[in-house]
Design an enzyme around this catalytic site. Structure first.
Site, mmCIF file in Angstrom:
data_model
loop_
_atom_site.group_PDB
_atom_site.id
_atom_site.type_symbol
_atom_site.label_atom_id
_atom_site.label_comp_id
_atom_site.label_asym_id
_atom_site.label_seq_id
_atom_site.Cartn_x
_atom_site.Cartn_y
_atom_site.Cartn_z
ATOM 1 C CG HIS A 7 -15.095 -31.526 40.316
ATOM 2 N ND1 HIS A 7 -15.198 -30.572 39.330
ATOM 3 C CD2 HIS A 7 -16.355 -31.713 40.782
ATOM 4 C CE1 HIS A 7 -16.470 -30.182 39.231
ATOM 5 N NE2 HIS A 7 -17.190 -30.854 40.096
ATOM 6 C CG ASP B 88 -4.795 -31.504 38.444
ATOM 7 O OD1 ASP B 88 -5.928 -31.458 38.955
ATOM 8 O OD2 ASP B 88 -4.039 -30.523 38.361
HETATM 9 C C1 GDG Z 1 -10.336 -29.244 40.679
HETATM 10 C C2 GDG Z 1 -9.486 -30.457 40.251
HETATM 11 C C3 GDG Z 1 -10.301 -30.153 37.902
HETATM 12 C C4 GDG Z 1 -6.212 -20.092 39.530
HETATM 13 N N1 GDG Z 1 -5.666 -19.048 40.168
HETATM 14 C C5 GDG Z 1 -6.568 -18.067 40.144
HETATM 15 C C6 GDG Z 1 -7.704 -18.515 39.469
HETATM 16 N N2 GDG Z 1 -7.456 -19.761 39.091
HETATM 17 C C7 GDG Z 1 -8.398 -20.589 38.303
HETATM 18 C C8 GDG Z 1 -7.774 -21.169 37.067
HETATM 19 C C9 GDG Z 1 -8.697 -22.358 36.797
HETATM 20 C C10 GDG Z 1 -9.070 -22.804 38.222
HETATM 21 O O1 GDG Z 1 -8.804 -21.698 39.072
HETATM 22 C C11 GDG Z 1 -8.233 -23.974 38.693
HETATM 23 O O2 GDG Z 1 -8.748 -25.152 38.128
HETATM 24 P P1 GDG Z 1 -7.876 -26.465 37.975
HETATM 25 O O3 GDG Z 1 -8.673 -27.415 37.170
HETATM 26 O O4 GDG Z 1 -6.582 -26.149 37.330
HETATM 27 O O5 GDG Z 1 -7.525 -27.005 39.441
HETATM 28 P P2 GDG Z 1 -8.332 -27.265 40.854
HETATM 29 O O6 GDG Z 1 -8.648 -25.999 41.539
HETATM 30 O O7 GDG Z 1 -7.456 -28.191 41.622
HETATM 31 O O8 GDG Z 1 -9.711 -27.979 40.439
HETATM 32 C C12 GDG Z 1 -9.058 -30.326 38.793
HETATM 33 C C13 GDG Z 1 -11.211 -29.061 38.441
HETATM 34 O O9 GDG Z 1 -11.520 -29.253 39.824
HETATM 35 C C14 GDG Z 1 -12.521 -28.993 37.660
HETATM 36 O O10 GDG Z 1 -13.181 -30.216 37.657
HETATM 37 O O11 GDG Z 1 -9.872 -29.799 36.603
HETATM 38 O O12 GDG Z 1 -8.339 -31.480 38.377
HETATM 39 O O13 GDG Z 1 -8.340 -30.597 41.104
HETATM 40 O O14 GDG Z 1 -9.862 -21.947 36.140
HETATM 41 O O15 GDG Z 1 -7.747 -20.211 36.054
HETATM 42 N N3 GDG Z 1 -8.793 -17.771 39.254
HETATM 43 C C15 GDG Z 1 -8.768 -16.488 39.740
HETATM 44 N N4 GDG Z 1 -7.682 -15.985 40.414
HETATM 45 C C16 GDG Z 1 -6.574 -16.725 40.643
HETATM 46 O O16 GDG Z 1 -5.582 -16.239 41.226
HETATM 47 N N5 GDG Z 1 -9.839 -15.713 39.539
#
Ligand code: GDG
Length: 443
Positions: free
Chosen positions: A155, A353
C-alpha cells in the site's frame, strides 16, 4: 470459486469504531464481494497469547484474530514496521532508525502469523497478503508447506534501490518478495523500483517474479451518496453555520509526519502573510486523527503542529475569525465526506504517499455544479492519475501558498472542467477495479 484469504497486520472487527486508514476499506470491499477469511492481529496485547485464533463470522466473512505480546509489539510494530520500514519506504531517511532486535522481532511475528494461519487453510484457497508488515510471510508459509497461490499488495511506495540500501538486511527483504506469485504496487514507478532492487540483489539474473501496478481507487458512487446525504446531518450543518459565509479549505490526514502537515501549516501562514485581502475570508479546517501515538516521532510531530497552530492563530486571528481550525478528533466517514463537499479547496500535500485516498474522496464528494479545487502533492501516487488537480511540490512552501491562491481564484468553468475529467478517471479505475484486477492477475 476458490476461497479468498486476506491477511493484514491489523483487523478491525465489524462494529468496532474503525481506526482511520485506507487499507481496511479496500480489504473489506473485496471481502464483502467474495466472502472468505480475514486473518490478522486483533489489536490486543496479551502476556500469554493463545495459539488458537479468535473466530467471528459476519456477512460471509470469517474474521480470525490473534494477539501479540508486548515485546513483539515493541520490536515488530513500533520498531521495525513503523520506525524502520515506514520512514524508509517514504524516502524520509532522517527519521529512519534500525535495530537488530527489531528485525528479529519482525521475522518472529511473521513466523507467528504463518504458524497460526496454516491450520485454517484449505487446499483451494487464494491468499492475499497486505502491506509492509508482512513481506516475509510468503517465505514462512512456503517453509510450512503451503502451496496455494500467494499475492502481496504494497500500500505504500517502494523505494529506489539506493534508498533501500540504507536498510542493513535489504537483500533479505528483496529475496522475501520472490516467494510470492504476484507482487502488486500502487504505481508503475514503485514497480520499476522493485525491479531495480531485484537486479541489484541478483546481478547474474533475477528469479522471475510476477508484478503489476494496481492503483487503489475508491467506491465513487458510495462517496457521492455519503457526501450528499451528509449535507442534511447535524454535524455538517453546524460546521457550515460556523463558517458564517466564509470560504473553507479542508485537509484530512492521519496524524503522520509523511503527510506533510508541518510544511502545509507553514505554507498557509505564508499565504496569510502575502494575501492580506484573503484574511478574515477563509477558514482552513484540518482534521488529523491521532495515529501511532506511542511512537516518539509521532509525539514530536503532534507538538510541532500544536505550536504552529498557536502561532498562526495568535498572529492572524481576529475577535470573530480563527484562520486555522485544527482537530485531532475522529469523525464518521460520511461526516467527513460532507465536510469535504462543503469546502471550496481540498489540500493534500504528503511528502510521499503510496496513493492517498483522501485526494480521490475529495474529488468524488464535490457538487458537480460548483466543485471545489484540489491541491495535490506531486509525490503522492494519486498525482499520477489526478491531472486536473493543482499539483505542488510539498517542500516548496511558496509554491503551496501560491497554489492556495490559484485554487481560490479558479473560475467556475475551469473547476467544472477539471472536476469532470478527474471524476471520469476515478470511475475508470475504482475500488472494484483494484481488487478485481489484482485477483485476476493472481489467478
Ligand atoms: C495507506 C497509504 C494508500 C481519515 N480520517 C478519518 C477517516 N479517514 C479515512 C479517509 C481515507 C483513509 O482514512 C485514509 O487513506 P489514505 O489513502 O489517505 O492514507 P493512509 O491511511 O496512509 O493509507 C496510502 C492507502 O493505504 C490505501 O492503499 O492510499 O497511500 O499510506 O479513506 O477518508 N475515516 C474515518 N474517520 C476519520 O477521522 N472514519
Amino acid at each position: 470459486m476458490s476461497r479468498l484469504v486476506c491477511v493484514s497486520n491489523r483487523i478491525t472487527l465489524p462494529r468496532k469504531t474503525a481506526a482511520p486508514g485506507g487499507l481496511a476499506v479496500g480489504v473489506l470491499a473485496a471481502m464483502r464481494e467474495t466472502g472468505g477469511l480475514w486473518f490478522g492481529w486483533s489489536g490486543d496485547l496479551s502476556a500469554n497469547p493463545s495459539t488458537q485464533p479468535g473466530l467471528v463470522t459476519r456477512e460471509r466473512i470469517d474474521y480470525a484474530t490473534i494477539d501479540l505480546t508486548q515485546t513483539q509489539y515493541d520490536r515488530y510494530y513500533r520498531g521495525f514496521c513503523n520506525t524502520t520500514l515506514w520512514p524508509l519506504f517514504h524516502y524520509l531517511t532522517d527519521r529512519f532508525r534500525y535495530d537488530h532486535e527489531w528485525h528479529a522481532g519482525y521475522r518472529d511475528v511473521n513466523r507467528w502469523f504463518a504458524e497460526r494461519l496454516v491450520p485454517l487453510l484449505r487446499p483451494d484457497d487464494r491468499l492475499w497478503i497486505h502491506d509492509y508488515h508482512l513481506i516475509p510471510l510468503a517465505r514462512e508459509l512456503r517453509s510450512l508447506g503451503v502451496r496455494q497461490r500467494i499475492g502481496l499488495f504494497l500500500h505504500i511506495p517502494f523505494p529506489h534501490i539506493e534508498v533501500l540500501r540504507l536498510l542493513p538486511p535489504y537483500e533479505e527483504l528483496i529475496r522475501n518478495l520472490t516467494h510470492y506469485d504476484l507482487v502488486g504496487f500502487q504505481t508503475a514507478a514503485d514497480e520499476k523500483s522493485f525491479h531495480a532492487g531485484l537486479g541489484g540483489v541478483f546481478p547474474e539474473g533475477a528469479p522471475l517474479v510476477k508484478t503489476g501496478s494496481f492503483p487503489i481507487g475508491i467506491d465513487v458512487d458510495g462517496v457521492i451518496a455519503e457526501a450528499s446525504g451528509a449535507m442534511r446531518t447535524e454535524p455538517v450543518k453546524r460546521m457550515i453555520a460556523g463558517l458564517i459565509g466564509r470560504r473553507l479549505m479542508i485537509g484530512v490526514d492521519r496524524l503522520d509526519y509523511s503527510k506533510g502537515l508541518v510544511e502545509r501549516f507553514t505554507a498557509y501562514q505564508r499565504f496569510l502573510e502575502r494575501h492580506a485581502a484573503r484574511r478574515g475570508r477563509l477558514i482552513y479546517l484540518q482534521i488529523a486523527p491521532l495515529s501511532r501515538d506511542d511512537i516518539q516521532a509521532y509525539v514530536t510531530i503532534r507538538e510541532a503542529l500544536e505550536q504552529a497552530t498557536g502561532r498562526t492563530n495568535g498572529r492572524f486571528a481576529d475577535t470573530d475569525w480563527t484562520p486555522l481550525r485544527y482537530l485531532n478528533r475522529n469523525f464518521p466517514h460520511g461526516t467527513l465526506m460532507g465536510f469535504m463537499r462543503a469546502a471550496q479547496v481540498g489540500i493534500v500535500t504528503p511528502l510521499r504517499d503510496g496513493m492517498n485516498l483522501v485526494a480521490k474522496e475529495f474529488v468524488a464528494s464535490q457538487d458537480p455544479a460548483d466543485p471545489g479545487a484540489l491541491i495535490l502533492s506531486s509525490l503522492a501516487g494519486a498525482a499520477r492519475e489526478l491531472e486536473g488537480a493543482v499539483i505542488v511540490n510539498p517542500y516548496d512552501l511558496r509554491g503551496v501558498s501560491q497554489a492556495i491562491e490559484t485554487a481560490l481564484a479558479m473560475p467556475l468553468a475551469e473547476r467544472q472542467e477539471r472536476h469532470t475529467a478527474m471524476l471520469a478517471t476515478l470511475r475508470g479505475n475504482d475500488l472494484r477495479a483494484w481488487y478485481t484486477n489484482f485477483l485476476a492477475a493472481l489467478g
